[in-house]
Design an enzyme around this catalytic site. Structure first.
Site, PDB file in Angstrom:
ATOM      1  N   HIS A   1       0.855  -1.178   0.000  1.00  0.00           N
ATOM      2  CA  HIS A   1       0.000   0.000   0.000  1.00  0.00           C
ATOM      3  C   HIS A   1       0.892   1.229   0.000  1.00  0.00           C
ATOM      4  O   HIS A   1       1.956   1.204   0.611  1.00  0.00           O
ATOM      5  CB  HIS A   1      -0.903  -0.002   1.240  1.00  0.00           C
ATOM      6  CG  HIS A   1      -2.039   0.954   1.132  1.00  0.00           C
ATOM      7  ND1 HIS A   1      -1.904   2.289   1.421  1.00  0.00           N
ATOM      8  CD2 HIS A   1      -3.306   0.764   0.714  1.00  0.00           C
ATOM      9  CE1 HIS A   1      -3.059   2.885   1.207  1.00  0.00           C
ATOM     10  NE2 HIS A   1      -3.932   1.984   0.761  1.00  0.00           N
TER      11      HIS A   1
ATOM     12  N   ASP B   1      -7.968  -5.271  -0.094  1.00  0.00           N
ATOM     13  CA  ASP B   1      -8.468  -6.055  -1.219  1.00  0.00           C
ATOM     14  C   ASP B   1      -8.079  -7.519  -1.171  1.00  0.00           C
ATOM     15  O   ASP B   1      -8.540  -8.311  -1.974  1.00  0.00           O
ATOM     16  CB  ASP B   1      -7.972  -5.446  -2.535  1.00  0.00           C
ATOM     17  CG  ASP B   1      -8.730  -4.179  -2.862  1.00  0.00           C
ATOM     18  OD1 ASP B   1      -9.917  -4.114  -2.510  1.00  0.00           O
ATOM     19  OD2 ASP B   1      -8.140  -3.263  -3.441  1.00  0.00           O
TER      20      ASP B   1
HETATM   21  N1  CMC Z   1       4.315  -7.476  -4.803  1.00  0.00           N
HETATM   22  C1  CMC Z   1       5.650  -7.467  -4.952  1.00  0.00           C
HETATM   23  N2  CMC Z   1       6.426  -6.376  -4.779  1.00  0.00           N
HETATM   24  C2  CMC Z   1       5.814  -5.234  -4.457  1.00  0.00           C
HETATM   25  C3  CMC Z   1       4.407  -5.164  -4.273  1.00  0.00           C
HETATM   26  C4  CMC Z   1       3.658  -6.354  -4.439  1.00  0.00           C
HETATM   27  N3  CMC Z   1       2.347  -6.336  -4.282  1.00  0.00           N
HETATM   28  N4  CMC Z   1       4.068  -3.905  -3.962  1.00  0.00           N
HETATM   29  C5  CMC Z   1       5.205  -3.196  -3.936  1.00  0.00           C
HETATM   30  N5  CMC Z   1       6.271  -4.000  -4.235  1.00  0.00           N
HETATM   31  C6  CMC Z   1       7.675  -3.613  -4.291  1.00  0.00           C
HETATM   32  C7  CMC Z   1       7.986  -2.864  -5.565  1.00  0.00           C
HETATM   33  O1  CMC Z   1       8.409  -3.728  -6.585  1.00  0.00           O
HETATM   34  C8  CMC Z   1       9.062  -1.911  -5.126  1.00  0.00           C
HETATM   35  O2  CMC Z   1      10.264  -2.619  -5.081  1.00  0.00           O
HETATM   36  P1  CMC Z   1      11.678  -1.873  -5.399  1.00  0.00           P
HETATM   37  O3  CMC Z   1      11.809  -0.813  -4.347  1.00  0.00           O
HETATM   38  O4  CMC Z   1      12.702  -2.960  -5.291  1.00  0.00           O
HETATM   39  O5  CMC Z   1      11.545  -1.302  -6.780  1.00  0.00           O
HETATM   40  C9  CMC Z   1       8.683  -1.574  -3.663  1.00  0.00           C
HETATM   41  O6  CMC Z   1       7.894  -2.692  -3.211  1.00  0.00           O
HETATM   42  C10 CMC Z   1       7.854  -0.295  -3.534  1.00  0.00           C
HETATM   43  O7  CMC Z   1       6.744  -0.387  -4.447  1.00  0.00           O
HETATM   44  P2  CMC Z   1       6.095   0.870  -5.166  1.00  0.00           P
HETATM   45  O8  CMC Z   1       5.341   0.400  -6.350  1.00  0.00           O
HETATM   46  O9  CMC Z   1       7.140   1.924  -5.367  1.00  0.00           O
HETATM   47  O10 CMC Z   1       5.126   1.360  -4.016  1.00  0.00           O
HETATM   48  P3  CMC Z   1       3.875   2.260  -4.233  1.00  0.00           P
HETATM   49  O11 CMC Z   1       3.616   2.883  -2.913  1.00  0.00           O
HETATM   50  O12 CMC Z   1       4.072   3.151  -5.404  1.00  0.00           O
HETATM   51  O13 CMC Z   1       2.722   1.192  -4.635  1.00  0.00           O
HETATM   52  C11 CMC Z   1       0.864  -0.238  -4.566  1.00  0.00           C
HETATM   53  C12 CMC Z   1       1.678   0.827  -3.812  1.00  0.00           C
HETATM   54  C13 CMC Z   1      -0.414  -0.520  -3.779  1.00  0.00           C
HETATM   55  C14 CMC Z   1       0.474   0.298  -5.949  1.00  0.00           C
HETATM   56  C15 CMC Z   1       1.711  -1.524  -4.703  1.00  0.00           C
HETATM   57  O14 CMC Z   1       2.055  -2.017  -3.422  1.00  0.00           O
HETATM   58  C16 CMC Z   1       1.016  -2.603  -5.529  1.00  0.00           C
HETATM   59  O15 CMC Z   1       1.106  -2.588  -6.764  1.00  0.00           O
HETATM   60  N6  CMC Z   1       0.278  -3.561  -4.857  1.00  0.00           N
HETATM   61  C17 CMC Z   1      -0.510  -4.555  -5.572  1.00  0.00           C
HETATM   62  C18 CMC Z   1      -1.817  -3.936  -6.017  1.00  0.00           C
HETATM   63  C19 CMC Z   1      -2.802  -3.766  -4.881  1.00  0.00           C
HETATM   64  O16 CMC Z   1      -3.011  -4.662  -4.066  1.00  0.00           O
HETATM   65  N7  CMC Z   1      -3.440  -2.581  -4.839  1.00  0.00           N
HETATM   66  C20 CMC Z   1      -4.497  -2.282  -3.845  1.00  0.00           C
HETATM   67  C21 CMC Z   1      -4.122  -1.168  -2.926  1.00  0.00           C
HETATM   68  S1  CMC Z   1      -5.217  -1.099  -1.499  1.00  0.00           S
HETATM   69  C22 CMC Z   1      -6.761  -0.653  -2.167  1.00  0.00           C
HETATM   70  C23 CMC Z   1      -6.809   0.781  -2.484  1.00  0.00           C
HETATM   71  O17 CMC Z   1      -6.990   1.586  -1.546  1.00  0.00           O
HETATM   72  O18 CMC Z   1      -6.708   1.124  -3.668  1.00  0.00           O
END
Ligand code: CMC
Length: 428
Positions: free
Chosen positions: A306, A363
């Site tokens: 998240h 989710d």
């Molecule tokens: N699986 C594997 N690795 C992950 C995941 C995951 N679900 N989420 C983040 N990472 C890794 C990512 O690869 C990155 O690694 P590195 O630093 O080595 O490049 C690190 O963690 C930080 O990720 P980010 O994408 O920079 O973090 P963010 O804050 O931009 O993204 C997120 C947040 C929710 C988009 C992401 O965690 C994700 O894609 N999760 C899966 C989708 C999901 O479940 N979304 C629902 C969110 S909750 C409902 C809502 O309120 O919308």
């Protein structure tokens, strides 16, 4: 603690005031930064940028806390109803009995959706994704209610909000009925909100209709848990679109589109699809954990991580319990739920997820519950939208009533410098 921040640039010192919060992050007010220094800030994805000051929802990502108007989500989920939460988010206080009764009556009197809206609905193929249909129908409400909302009139605001709160669940249920090719149900004003929504979704003209109170309760709870989540992607979209003084329905329609994405609300659909894929692939969890960790693989563990929570999402804890209750009481054994639980266990004991502070989010379990309730996978994000509606409206209201200026970010230009136009025959 200092209440200003000093910036030194090009041999000069500048001072910017600190904006105080009640709890949580304080901010630096950089409103004069560009005028004084010629610089702007760059924060792609808004990871450190506050877009507004808000009184609606507070969340602490490190501690895993979420409050609606100051009330912890665990207390709200246990003691409140979705209708009460709608009132709380919109009005700022929990309603008295009289206020709640009046609020419900105001919603009910708006619950009839124009017959002409059905023509728009029926022009969609049954294969259309319900979120696309919902976004279109929400925008179409503008055509049937063309007058702008006078944000200076409390009555006008209240009328617009109750109209949308009344018609949106009908539209959500209709996207579901379209998908299954079922006749459309109308609102029944004798019922309370969750029972009414339940009958609009599931009642068939050919069969006696039995209400499963457990399911109705679970739906109400899921709606409460999704009701607001401060400045997330879809909410920021609603505020951004509304900041151009675009109408309420069009702004909410844009929010529906933003929520659709798999990184946001669409994750609940993506989680089930992922769990099914893992099951069909033989259920080797470590293989999928390794894929999620690999730099050379785009796969992410859906329902994990998240932007703000670096701890358990408090909504996920409540939802996991709802899932257990539902499955125990309905006596369902769901292999997908078992895979989800094991996957959570494996991920939480893996150093990659621990170091990056990736925990299950709201989710991860919600889709499993929706599926147990008989809701098709493509409808999951519609259920999220139904829950999020009061939050979007409350945020739109706050933005307009605060008189916030049009949202217009700046950029750092990195394209070609100025150059002269080249005639088509002279291009290579
Ligand atoms: N699986 C594997 N690795 C992950 C995941 C995951 N679900 N989420 C983040 N990472 C890794 C990512 O690869 C990155 O690694 P590195 O630093 O080595 O490049 C690190 O963690 C930080 O990720 P980010 O994408 O920079 O973090 P963010 O804050 O931009 O993204 C997120 C947040 C929710 C988009 C992401 O965690 C994700 O894609 N999760 C899966 C989708 C999901 O479940 N979304 C629902 C969110 S909750 C409902 C809502 O309120 O919308």
């Amino acid at each position: 603690m200092s209440d200003t921040v000093k910036l030194s640039y090009n041999g000069k010192e500048y001072e910017y005031p600190i904006i105080e919060s009640v709890i949580g992050d304080r901010g630096i007010n950089i409103a004069k930064l560009r005028d004084e220094t010629g610089l702007i800030t760059l924060d792609t994805g808004f990871k450190n940028t506050g877009a507004t000051k808000s009184k609606i929802t507070y969340l602490d990502g490190d501690l895993g806390q979420l409050y609606y108007r100051g009330y912890p989500i665990e207390q709200i989920a246990e003691k409140s109803t979705f209708t009460e939460v709608m009132y709380l988010l919109l009005e700022g206080e929990l309603p008295t009995r009289e206020q709640l009764t009046q609020f419900e009556a105001d919603i009910k009197k708006n619950s009839l959706v124009s017959e002409e809206m059905k023509q728009i609905l029926k022009s969609f193929p049954r294969s259309a994704h319900p979120m696309g249909v919902l976004s279109t129908l929400t925008n179409a409400l503008t055509a049937f209610n063309p007058h702008a909302v006078n944000v200076k009139s409390e009555r006008d605001l209240h009328n617009a909000f109750t109209l949308l709160l009344a018609k949106f669940p009908v539209l959500c249920a209709w996207t579901y009925r379209l998908k299954l090719g079922l006749p459309l149900n109308y609102s029944n004003n004798r019922l309370d909100y969750p029972h009414n929504f339940y009958q609009m979704m599931f009642r068939k003209p050919t069969e006696d209709f039995e209400v499963d109170e457990l399911v109705v309760d679970a739906i109400d709870k899921l709606l409460i848990l999704h009701a607001d989540h401060e400045q997330n992607c879809s909410t920021s979209t609603v505020r951004m679109v509304g900041s151009a003084h675009t109408g309420l329905f069009a702004s909410i329609s844009a929010g529906v589109s933003a929520l659709w994405g798999p990184l946001h609300g669409g994750a609940n659909q993506a989680v089930i699809e992922m769990l099914e894929t893992i099951k069909d692939d033989g259920g080797d969890l470590q293989k999928w954990i390794n894929k999620a960790k690999s730099k050379n693989d785009n796969f992410r563990l859906m329902g994990f991580g998240h932007r703000v929570y670096r701890n358990f999402d408090p909504r996920a804890r409540v939802i996991k319990k709802v899932a257990d209750d539902i499955f125990n009481k309905l006596g369902i054994h769901d292999e997908t739920l078992e895979i989800a639980k094991k996957l959570e266990e494996v991920a939480l004991s893996d150093s990659y997820f621990a170091e990056k502070k990736l925990y299950p989010n709201v989710d991860f379990y919600s889709g499993i519950i929706y599926r147990a309730l008989g809701i098709p996978t493509e409808m999951f994000t519609v259920m999220f939208a139904l829950g999020r509606l009061p939050g979007w409206i409350a945020q739109w209201k706050e933005m307009r009533m605060n008189g916030e200026p049009i949202n217009r970010p700046r950029q750092i230009y990195v394209g070609s410098p100025k150059r002269d136009y080249v005639e088509i025959d002279k291009r290579n």
